[in-house]
Design a protein around this motif. Structure first.
Motif, PDB file in Angstrom:
ATOM      1  N   ALA A 154       5.411 -15.647   6.260  1.00 16.01           N
ATOM      2  CA  ALA A 154       6.015 -14.584   7.059  1.00 16.01           C
ATOM      3  C   ALA A 154       6.139 -13.319   6.207  1.00 16.01           C
ATOM      4  O   ALA A 154       6.408 -13.383   5.014  1.00 16.01           O
ATOM      5  N   ALA A 155       5.971 -12.146   6.815  1.00 16.20           N
ATOM      6  CA  ALA A 155       6.004 -10.879   6.088  1.00 16.20           C
ATOM      7  C   ALA A 155       7.422 -10.528   5.622  1.00 16.20           C
ATOM      8  O   ALA A 155       7.604  -9.979   4.542  1.00 16.20           O
ATOM      9  N   ARG A 156       8.425 -10.840   6.420  1.00 23.78           N
ATOM     10  CA  ARG A 156       9.795 -10.440   6.094  1.00 23.78           C
ATOM     11  C   ARG A 156      10.486 -11.395   5.126  1.00 23.78           C
ATOM     12  O   ARG A 156      11.255 -11.003   4.277  1.00 23.78           O
ATOM     13  N   ASN A 157      10.252 -12.656   5.296  1.00 23.61           N
ATOM     14  CA  ASN A 157      10.852 -13.619   4.365  1.00 23.61           C
ATOM     15  C   ASN A 157       9.739 -14.507   3.796  1.00 23.61           C
ATOM     16  O   ASN A 157       8.588 -14.383   4.173  1.00 23.61           O
ATOM     17  N   THR A 158      10.077 -15.359   2.945  1.00 23.60           N
ATOM     18  CA  THR A 158       9.051 -16.165   2.277  1.00 23.60           C
ATOM     19  C   THR A 158       8.851 -17.524   2.932  1.00 23.60           C
ATOM     20  O   THR A 158       8.313 -18.431   2.316  1.00 23.60           O
ATOM     21  N   SER A 159       9.281 -17.638   4.175  1.00 23.75           N
ATOM     22  CA  SER A 159       9.109 -18.927   4.856  1.00 23.75           C
ATOM     23  C   SER A 159       7.635 -19.144   5.208  1.00 23.75           C
ATOM     24  O   SER A 159       6.911 -18.208   5.515  1.00 23.75           O
TER      25      SER A 159
END
Length: 167
Positions: A154-159
């Motif tokens: 994911a771009a916003r978090n590292t999930s």
């Protein structure tokens, strides 16, 4: 006995071997149809079994006879290679046999290419059906390069999310 040659004869007939590519392309479908109708129709099954008992069939099944043309081109290619290995290079038949092998090898490549194209289209059809038939991907110009599991970051978090990718 006057001219013990085969290269010249095969050279004239070899271009017709490309037609086997069409047979090979439809082979799996034809085998599946025979299987389906043998299971569905007792009358069809009886006729096939009855014909297979005839002496002319040599105790082979219909499927064995259907496989013969698929094996023919590779067999010609193999026999011609062996013939050339055993033929003296100064033989009158050397150049014709060599040219025949070249043409037959091209026909074998054509046949193998036809098999690969049909396998690719079948795989695309399976993917198309699996994806819900929304996007029409079944096209002879489309080719499945690779498929497999990937992780989408994911771009916003590292999930990371698991995805299955078709390239």
């Amino acid at each position: 006995t006057t001219t013990p040659r085969i290269g010249d004869i095969l050279q004239k007939l070899a271009p017709f071997l490309k037609m086997y590519g069409e047979y090979v392309k439809n082979f799996d479908n034809a085998m599946e149809l025979v299987k389906t109708w043998t299971e569905r129709s007792p009358q069809f099954k009886f006729i096939i079994l009855d014909i297979q008992k005839e002496k002319v069939c040599g105790n082979l099944t219909l499927q064995h006879h259907m496989l013969e043309p698929v094996q023919r081109i590779p067999r010609y290619e193999m026999l011609l290679k062996d013939y050339l290995r055993k033929l003296p290079q100064d033989s009158l038949d050397w150049k014709d046999a060599e040219k025949s092998l070249e043409i037959i090898s091209t026909a074998a490549s054509h046949s193998n290419s036809a098999i690969r194209k049909m396998e690719n289209l079948k795989k695309l059809l399976e993917i198309y059906e699996m994806l819900g038939e929304g996007e029409d991907i079944v096209n002879p110009s489309n080719e499945l390069i690779k498929e497999g599991q990937i992780l989408k970051l994911a771009a916003r978090n590292t999930s990371a999310q698991e995805r299955y990718l078709f390239l």
